[in-house]
Design a protein around this motif. Structure first.
Motif, PDB file in Angstrom:
ATOM      1  N   THR A 148       0.798  -1.225   0.000  1.00  0.00           N
ATOM      2  CA  THR A 148       0.000   0.000   0.000  1.00  0.00           C
ATOM      3  C   THR A 148       0.832   1.276   0.000  1.00  0.00           C
ATOM      4  O   THR A 148       0.278   2.361  -0.161  1.00  0.00           O
ATOM      5  CB  THR A 148      -0.917   0.038   1.244  1.00  0.00           C
ATOM      6  N   THR A 149       2.140   1.136   0.194  1.00  0.00           N
ATOM      7  CA  THR A 149       3.001   2.312   0.326  1.00  0.00           C
ATOM      8  C   THR A 149       4.279   2.106  -0.473  1.00  0.00           C
ATOM      9  O   THR A 149       4.832   0.998  -0.481  1.00  0.00           O
ATOM     10  CB  THR A 149       3.358   2.557   1.807  1.00  0.00           C
ATOM     11  N   ALA A 150       4.754   3.152  -1.114  1.00  0.00           N
ATOM     12  CA  ALA A 150       5.987   3.061  -1.888  1.00  0.00           C
ATOM     13  C   ALA A 150       7.173   2.750  -0.980  1.00  0.00           C
ATOM     14  O   ALA A 150       7.224   3.180   0.179  1.00  0.00           O
ATOM     15  CB  ALA A 150       6.231   4.372  -2.622  1.00  0.00           C
ATOM     16  N   ALA A 151       8.127   2.000  -1.520  1.00  0.00           N
ATOM     17  CA  ALA A 151       9.289   1.585  -0.732  1.00  0.00           C
ATOM     18  C   ALA A 151      10.020   2.775  -0.120  1.00  0.00           C
ATOM     19  O   ALA A 151      10.509   2.700   1.011  1.00  0.00           O
ATOM     20  CB  ALA A 151      10.234   0.767  -1.606  1.00  0.00           C
ATOM     21  N   ALA A 152      10.100   3.875  -0.852  1.00  0.00           N
ATOM     22  CA  ALA A 152      10.821   5.051  -0.363  1.00  0.00           C
ATOM     23  C   ALA A 152      10.196   5.647   0.889  1.00  0.00           C
ATOM     24  O   ALA A 152      10.860   6.370   1.634  1.00  0.00           O
ATOM     25  CB  ALA A 152      10.895   6.108  -1.460  1.00  0.00           C
ATOM     26  N   ASP A 153       8.919   5.338   1.123  1.00  0.00           N
ATOM     27  CA  ASP A 153       8.209   5.891   2.276  1.00  0.00           C
ATOM     28  C   ASP A 153       8.099   4.906   3.430  1.00  0.00           C
ATOM     29  O   ASP A 153       7.392   5.186   4.409  1.00  0.00           O
ATOM     30  CB  ASP A 153       6.809   6.335   1.859  1.00  0.00           C
ATOM     31  N   LEU A 154       8.791   3.778   3.321  1.00  0.00           N
ATOM     32  CA  LEU A 154       8.735   2.746   4.363  1.00  0.00           C
ATOM     33  C   LEU A 154      10.062   2.706   5.111  1.00  0.00           C
ATOM     34  O   LEU A 154      11.104   2.320   4.557  1.00  0.00           O
ATOM     35  CB  LEU A 154       8.417   1.381   3.744  1.00  0.00           C
ATOM     36  N   ASP A 155      10.034   3.093   6.364  1.00  0.00           N
ATOM     37  CA  ASP A 155      11.230   3.151   7.208  1.00  0.00           C
ATOM     38  C   ASP A 155      11.358   1.825   7.945  1.00  0.00           C
ATOM     39  O   ASP A 155      10.840   1.654   9.053  1.00  0.00           O
ATOM     40  CB  ASP A 155      11.091   4.312   8.191  1.00  0.00           C
ATOM     41  N   ALA A 156      12.048   0.864   7.305  1.00  0.00           N
ATOM     42  CA  ALA A 156      12.132  -0.488   7.857  1.00  0.00           C
ATOM     43  C   ALA A 156      13.524  -1.059   7.655  1.00  0.00           C
ATOM     44  O   ALA A 156      14.302  -0.576   6.824  1.00  0.00           O
ATOM     45  CB  ALA A 156      11.091  -1.386   7.186  1.00  0.00           C
ATOM     46  N   ASP A 157      13.824  -2.116   8.399  1.00  0.00           N
ATOM     47  CA  ASP A 157      15.122  -2.777   8.264  1.00  0.00           C
ATOM     48  C   ASP A 157      15.250  -3.486   6.916  1.00  0.00           C
ATOM     49  O   ASP A 157      16.330  -3.554   6.344  1.00  0.00           O
ATOM     50  CB  ASP A 157      15.308  -3.797   9.398  1.00  0.00           C
ATOM     51  N   LEU A 158      14.145  -4.016   6.421  1.00  0.00           N
ATOM     52  CA  LEU A 158      14.126  -4.667   5.119  1.00  0.00           C
ATOM     53  C   LEU A 158      12.793  -4.378   4.465  1.00  0.00           C
ATOM     54  O   LEU A 158      11.746  -4.462   5.115  1.00  0.00           O
ATOM     55  CB  LEU A 158      14.320  -6.185   5.264  1.00  0.00           C
ATOM     56  N   VAL A 159      12.821  -4.019   3.182  1.00  0.00           N
ATOM     57  CA  VAL A 159      11.602  -3.744   2.426  1.00  0.00           C
ATOM     58  C   VAL A 159      11.534  -4.708   1.247  1.00  0.00           C
ATOM     59  O   VAL A 159      12.489  -4.824   0.480  1.00  0.00           O
ATOM     60  CB  VAL A 159      11.568  -2.291   1.909  1.00  0.00           C
ATOM     61  N   VAL A 160      10.401  -5.407   1.120  1.00  0.00           N
ATOM     62  CA  VAL A 160      10.184  -6.337   0.018  1.00  0.00           C
ATOM     63  C   VAL A 160       8.813  -6.059  -0.597  1.00  0.00           C
ATOM     64  O   VAL A 160       7.998  -5.346  -0.027  1.00  0.00           O
ATOM     65  CB  VAL A 160      10.264  -7.806   0.486  1.00  0.00           C
TER      66      VAL A 160
END
Length: 224
Positions: free
Chosen positions: A190-202
């Motif tokens: 639901t959210t673009a990777a650039a807007d996800l503050d996480a240790d790993l984004v998939v």
């Protein structure tokens, strides 16, 4: 608690438990959510554009920011009713069923901003088998982005917060997890990777394998 934790390499860690968000992480309920909230907004003379930015926040918290205090109870009940009666098109997301099935009892929980009845309805509509521990908006005083929901999830599993991995799709949920001192895995449902503050984004849970061992749970990236 702080939301400024250093990044961790998930591949190098073993976790005592995995805490899953529901909407946008395990199930795709976007169309049903949109239909319900637009209907609610029109009924309550609220510009639907004002609903942006609330994904992952409990309904009552959203309502309380959009209507007069005297209307919060009735308006909250109305959105609950609308969402409960619309689960059309709610389906499990890629990798969700496999991720849940990979984890034994005591190593997984669902932590959602839904009410319990709504969580049960969406999990059932998606045909998923939920873990024994499910934390909903009915169980907490402060919803996401407050850390309370995920801390309660860890408590119910009997594991330290710092040994938990949270799987989320929303910035508010990730903020909650990081404030609880937990590692984070984000999916871009639901959210673009650039807007996800996480240790790993998939892209989805289908991109990783949650591997349960005698020591805990490990995250393994699947080959492209």
């Amino acid at each position: 608690m702080t939301d400024q934790l250093p990044r961790t390499d998930l591949a190098d860690r073993t976790f005592a438990a995995v805490l899953f968000d529901l909407d946008g992480t395990l199930v795709d309920s976007t169309a049903a959510v949109l239909r319900s909230w637009v209907t609610w907004a029109i009924e309550h003379d609220v510009d639907p554009l004002r609903l942006q930015g609330f994904h992952g926040v409990p309904a009552r918290q959203i309502v309380s920011q959009l209507v007069h205090p005297d209307q919060v109870d009735s308006a909250s009940q109305r959105i609950d009713d609308l969402e409960l009666t619309d689960v059309t098109g709610v389906v499990g997301l890629p990798g969700a069923a496999e991720a849940l099935a990979a984890l034994p009892a005591g190593r997984a929980a669902v932590v959602t901003s839904c009410t319990r009845l709504l969580a049960e309805a969406r999990i059932g509509a998606a045909g998923l088998q939920p873990p024994g521990a499910v934390v909903t908006a009915d169980d907490v005083t402060h919803g996401k982005p407050d850390p309370e929901p995920f801390l309660l999830g860890a408590e119910r599993l009997g594991v330290p917060p710092g040994d938990c991995l949270v799987v989320e799709d929303a910035p508010m949920g990730l903020a909650s997890a990081r404030a609880a001192g937990m590692a984070t895995l984000a999916v871009t449902t639901t959210t673009a990777a650039a807007d996800l503050d996480a240790d790993l984004v998939v892209t989805s849970l289908a991109d990783v394998e949650l591997r349960s061992t005698s020591d805990g749970v490990r995250v393994v990236r699947r080959s492209a």
